[in-house]
Write an enzyme that holds these catalytic residues in place. Structure first.
Site, mmCIF file in Angstrom:
data_model
loop_
_atom_site.group_PDB
_atom_site.id
_atom_site.type_symbol
_atom_site.label_atom_id
_atom_site.label_comp_id
_atom_site.label_asym_id
_atom_site.label_seq_id
_atom_site.Cartn_x
_atom_site.Cartn_y
_atom_site.Cartn_z
ATOM 1 N N GLU A 69 16.235 61.736 21.709
ATOM 2 C CA GLU A 69 17.434 60.910 21.920
ATOM 3 C C GLU A 69 18.589 61.885 21.728
ATOM 4 O OE1 GLU A 69 17.159 56.837 21.920
ATOM 5 O OE2 GLU A 69 16.719 56.775 19.797
ATOM 6 N N ARG B 72 21.473 70.772 22.774
ATOM 7 C CA ARG B 72 21.080 72.173 22.521
ATOM 8 C C ARG B 72 19.801 72.230 21.664
ATOM 9 N NH1 ARG B 72 21.742 75.490 18.246
ATOM 10 N NH2 ARG B 72 22.846 73.864 17.108
ATOM 11 N N VAL B 73 19.809 71.519 20.549
ATOM 12 C CA VAL B 73 18.642 71.562 19.667
ATOM 13 C C VAL B 73 17.456 70.837 20.326
ATOM 14 C CG1 VAL B 73 17.755 70.953 17.389
ATOM 15 C CG2 VAL B 73 20.119 71.713 17.630
ATOM 16 N N ALA B 74 17.758 69.760 21.049
ATOM 17 C CA ALA B 74 16.681 69.011 21.710
ATOM 18 C C ALA B 74 15.899 69.922 22.657
ATOM 19 C CB ALA B 74 17.270 67.826 22.479
ATOM 20 N N GLY C 80 19.884 63.975 18.242
ATOM 21 C CA GLY C 80 20.964 64.927 17.982
ATOM 22 C C GLY C 80 21.427 65.558 19.268
ATOM 23 N N SER C 81 21.870 66.816 19.166
ATOM 24 C CA SER C 81 22.513 67.459 20.313
ATOM 25 C C SER C 81 21.493 67.913 21.352
ATOM 26 C CB SER C 81 23.323 68.658 19.836
ATOM 27 O OG SER C 81 22.446 69.633 19.308
ATOM 28 N N CYS D 145 26.601 58.013 19.854
ATOM 29 C CA CYS D 145 26.049 58.601 21.068
ATOM 30 C C CYS D 145 26.282 57.665 22.250
ATOM 31 C CB CYS D 145 24.567 58.855 20.890
ATOM 32 S SG CYS D 145 23.742 57.414 20.278
HETATM 33 N N1 NAD Z 1 20.737 59.575 21.883
HETATM 34 C C1 NAD Z 1 20.914 59.069 20.687
HETATM 35 O O1 NAD Z 1 20.343 58.055 20.337
HETATM 36 C C2 NAD Z 1 21.822 59.779 19.724
HETATM 37 C C3 NAD Z 1 22.164 59.163 18.507
HETATM 38 C C4 NAD Z 1 23.058 59.822 17.669
HETATM 39 C C5 NAD Z 1 23.562 61.054 18.026
HETATM 40 N N2 NAD Z 1 23.205 61.627 19.201
HETATM 41 C C6 NAD Z 1 23.754 62.909 19.606
HETATM 42 O O2 NAD Z 1 23.847 63.793 18.507
HETATM 43 C C7 NAD Z 1 24.888 64.733 18.735
HETATM 44 C C8 NAD Z 1 25.755 64.846 17.493
HETATM 45 O O3 NAD Z 1 25.079 65.382 16.446
HETATM 46 P P1 NAD Z 1 25.123 66.938 16.059
HETATM 47 O O4 NAD Z 1 25.933 67.672 17.061
HETATM 48 O O5 NAD Z 1 25.511 67.044 14.649
HETATM 49 O O6 NAD Z 1 23.596 67.246 16.331
HETATM 50 P P2 NAD Z 1 22.715 68.536 15.916
HETATM 51 O O7 NAD Z 1 21.725 68.701 17.003
HETATM 52 O O8 NAD Z 1 23.557 69.694 15.553
HETATM 53 O O9 NAD Z 1 21.988 68.057 14.583
HETATM 54 C C9 NAD Z 1 21.066 66.993 14.585
HETATM 55 C C10 NAD Z 1 19.974 67.268 13.562
HETATM 56 O O10 NAD Z 1 19.231 68.404 13.969
HETATM 57 C C11 NAD Z 1 19.084 69.286 12.870
HETATM 58 N N3 NAD Z 1 18.905 70.637 13.417
HETATM 59 C C12 NAD Z 1 19.848 71.530 13.760
HETATM 60 N N4 NAD Z 1 19.271 72.661 14.245
HETATM 61 C C13 NAD Z 1 17.934 72.453 14.217
HETATM 62 C C14 NAD Z 1 16.802 73.227 14.594
HETATM 63 N N5 NAD Z 1 16.920 74.461 15.105
HETATM 64 N N6 NAD Z 1 15.573 72.699 14.449
HETATM 65 C C15 NAD Z 1 15.414 71.453 13.929
HETATM 66 N N7 NAD Z 1 16.454 70.676 13.548
HETATM 67 C C16 NAD Z 1 17.697 71.164 13.703
HETATM 68 C C17 NAD Z 1 20.334 69.077 12.057
HETATM 69 O O11 NAD Z 1 20.176 69.514 10.719
HETATM 70 C C18 NAD Z 1 20.495 67.570 12.168
HETATM 71 O O12 NAD Z 1 19.648 66.941 11.233
HETATM 72 C C19 NAD Z 1 25.659 64.200 19.926
HETATM 73 O O13 NAD Z 1 25.327 64.938 21.065
HETATM 74 C C20 NAD Z 1 25.161 62.768 20.068
HETATM 75 O O14 NAD Z 1 25.237 62.239 21.364
HETATM 76 C C21 NAD Z 1 22.335 61.014 20.041
#
Ligand code: NAD
Length: 546
Positions: free
Chosen positions: A293, A277-279, A274-275, A328
């Site tokens: 990722e 920020r959360v990572a 995911g993003s 991504c």
């Molecule tokens: N590197 C990769 O393989 C890959 C693949 C797909 C997407 N992405 C990235 O994902 C991003 C897009 O997705 P998004 O913006 O919706 O991501 P996001 O981080 O907002 O959400 C991703 C997941 O995290 C969960 N989440 C949110 N806050 C959380 C917390 N505090 N604790 C635990 N889990 C939490 C969400 O419910 C969701 O399931 C882009 O930056 C994209 O590049 C990366």
């Protein structure tokens, strides 16, 4: 009819409505109908914990991304409901559900389950079910949605039969004396968490979840609640194909509730996609027990050797705008050698990008950026001296996409290379826009060091493409960059996360991988060295104290 009698532990009794199983051609495991989800009959989801499907006290109705009509009702699990999820994870030993010395039959079980799931996914009605369900919650073209289902099916085919046991293959080394031997073993973490985003609602959860299970872990799965209905249906299919229902828990709801479970249950490892920020937040919260990722700001360099113009233009359009740029791996910046610009590449990309239509979902809703935020970002880039709009930069027209989502035409902004590199512009130029958007720049032979400097200064290194058949040029670029998944050659692309090669970032020790045996072993198992030393022991007289 499938009846849910159970209710969350410690809660007041609640009325649990039945979920209608879609029996038609899906062998009775599916509980939603992707064609019929609408405001009068919204699809309903359930949490899974300890092998039981349960509602939560509150649920959330989510809008159809194409019409705004409420079409999906998902548990909105609250922090005071996490007890069963925490208990379930905490009950798993660190040695996992299986390992090479415990219940090895389960490796075979998962080889068999994978075989059956692949066979189901090969049935046209099952393939269509998942294809349509993906399209309903994360609108993308038929080709893109079908591609996601087929990659997932091939992954299950890859890990059929004995392939799961082979994932846990170890090695041995002879020891120093008779009876001694050291062996390296792949060991599970035990309780693990898996968090995935909205853009690949089937492929990312399926490939990562199965990796976790194959290696002997018990997983708590959380998928973005806007699309988690797809993962729930996958789990129902897995159970139908023989997977033990207690091996995976599924938590629908806000990400913050998942964060609370992680804090309380302390899984031994967490895979997050995911993003950024959360990572970064999770990395701190788990004291580094994460594989990540996250953001993808992906570059493509077109080398000096121009050929196959139509193909390269087509691949550029696909990489930047397929799935509305919500991969991504999407092409975020294009470094085009001036030979390509002179040959007319940008005009051809413009032609292709402007053919994209909402009607066939070759462009569609953007789920994590609003129209305003994308257009504001475009304006900000256009303030850079010498920047110009190549195409797009306008909202989509004639649609009913709800305002919470973005709807913009495929967009490209040209920024001169020397301006892009300035510290005051570099941050905004290299911001990942998770939508149909790219930055384009041009370089001359003498500017290759600046192009490589730009790649060096980017913060994330997921995918990259070096489009050239000039081996010396390719080697130079490869030798000076680090991206984890890099395509080279005249057919190089930035997108494509299939099941037949590693996909993931490099340059970060927390970086995860997905799809291949190496990725599964890295993310979902750790190394355990076992040194056997059974004797015979040497005579007492020969023992020297030191
Ligand atoms: N590197 C990769 O393989 C890959 C693949 C797909 C997407 N992405 C990235 O994902 C991003 C897009 O997705 P998004 O913006 O919706 O991501 P996001 O981080 O907002 O959400 C991703 C997941 O995290 C969960 N989440 C949110 N806050 C959380 C917390 N505090 N604790 C635990 N889990 C939490 C969400 O419910 C969701 O399931 C882009 O930056 C994209 O590049 C990366």
């Amino acid at each position: 009819m499938l009846w849910h009698h159970a209710r969350p532990l410690g809660k007041a009794p609640m009325v649990v409505r039945p979920l209608v199983q879609i029996v038609c051609n899906l062998s009775g495991w599916a509980t939603v109908d992707p064609e019929a989800m609408n405001s009068s009959a919204p699809a309903e989801c359930r949490n899974l914990v300890g092998g039981r499907w349960l509602p939560s006290t509150t649920s959330r109705q989510l809008p159809d991304p194409l019409t705004g009509e409420k079409f999906l009702e998902v548990p909105h699990t609250q922090p005071d409901e996490i007890g069963p999820f925490v208990q379930s994870l905490r009950s798993v030993p660190k040695s996992g559900l299986h390992n090479p010395l415990k219940e090895p039959e389960r490796y075979l079980l998962y080889g068999d389950v994978s075989f059956r799931v692949a066979a189901e996914l090969r049935r046209p009605e099952v393939e269509r079910f998942f294809m349509r369900l993906i399209q309903r919650v994360a609108p993308k073209s038929i080709a893109q949605a079908l591609g996601e289902v087929r990659v997932t099916r091939k992954f299950f085919e890859n890990f059929s039969g004995d392939q799961v046991r082979f994932l846990a293959r170890g090695f041995t080394n002879p020891g120093d004396h008779l009876g001694q031997m050291s062996s390296g073993n792949r060991w599970p973490y035990g309780p693990v968490a898996l968090i995935t985003p909205f853009n690949f609602p089937l492929e990312i959860p399926a490939l990562q979840l199965m990796g976790a299970l194959y290696m002997g872990n018990k997983a708590l799965l959380h998928v973005d609640q806007r699309v988690s209905v797809v993962a729930e249906q996958l789990l129902r299919l897995l159970h139908h194909c023989g997977a033990p229902p207690t091996d995976v828990d599924l938590l629908h709801g806000p990400g913050t509730t998942m964060a609370d479970v992680i804090k309380a249950a302390e899984p031994r490892s967490t895979l997050f996609t995911g993003s950024q920020r959360v990572a970064e937040w999770l990395a701190v919260e788990t004291h580094g027990k994460v594989f990540l990722e996250d953001a993808g700001f992906d570059w493509k360099i077109l080398g000096p050797d121009v050929r196959d113009l139509d193909y390269v233009a087509w691949q550029c359009d696909q990489d930047a705008y397929a799935c509305s740029g919500q991969k991504c791996s999407a092409q975020s910046i294009l470094f085009a050698h001036s030979n390509w610009v002179t040959a007319g590449l940008l005009d051809r990309i413009t032609d292709l990008a402007t053919r994209r239509k909402l009607a066939n979902l070759t462009v569609g809703p953007v789920l994590s950026w609003t129209t305003k935020s994308i257009l504001d970002h475009t304006k900000r880039l256009l303030q850079i001296p010498g920047a110009k709009l190549l195409f797009g930069g306008k909202p989509l027209s004639g649609h009913s996409i709800p305002e919470v989502y973005g709807a913009v035409e495929p967009t490209a902004v040209f920024v001169p290379l020397e301006q892009a590199l300035l510290p005051e512009h570099f941050g905004v130029v290299t911001t990942e826009v998770f939508g149909p958007f790219q930055v384009v720049t041009e370089w001359q032979d003498s500017q290759l060091p600046q192009v490589l400097d730009a790649c060096e200064r980017m913060s994330h290194h997921l995918t990259a493409a070096v489009v050239s058949n000039d081996i010396n040029f390719v080697q130079h670029v490869l030798g000076n960059t680090v991206n984890g998944t890099t395509y080279v050659g005249i057919r190089a692309r930035t997108t494509g996360a299939p099941q037949n090669h590693w996909f993931g970032p490099a340059g970060d020790p927390r970086g995860a991988g997905i799809g291949t045996p190496e990725a599964i072993r890295l993310v979902w198992s750790c190394h355990r060295e076992i040194i056997t030393d059974f004797g015979p022991v040497p005579p007492a007289a020969s023992l020297v104290q030191s």
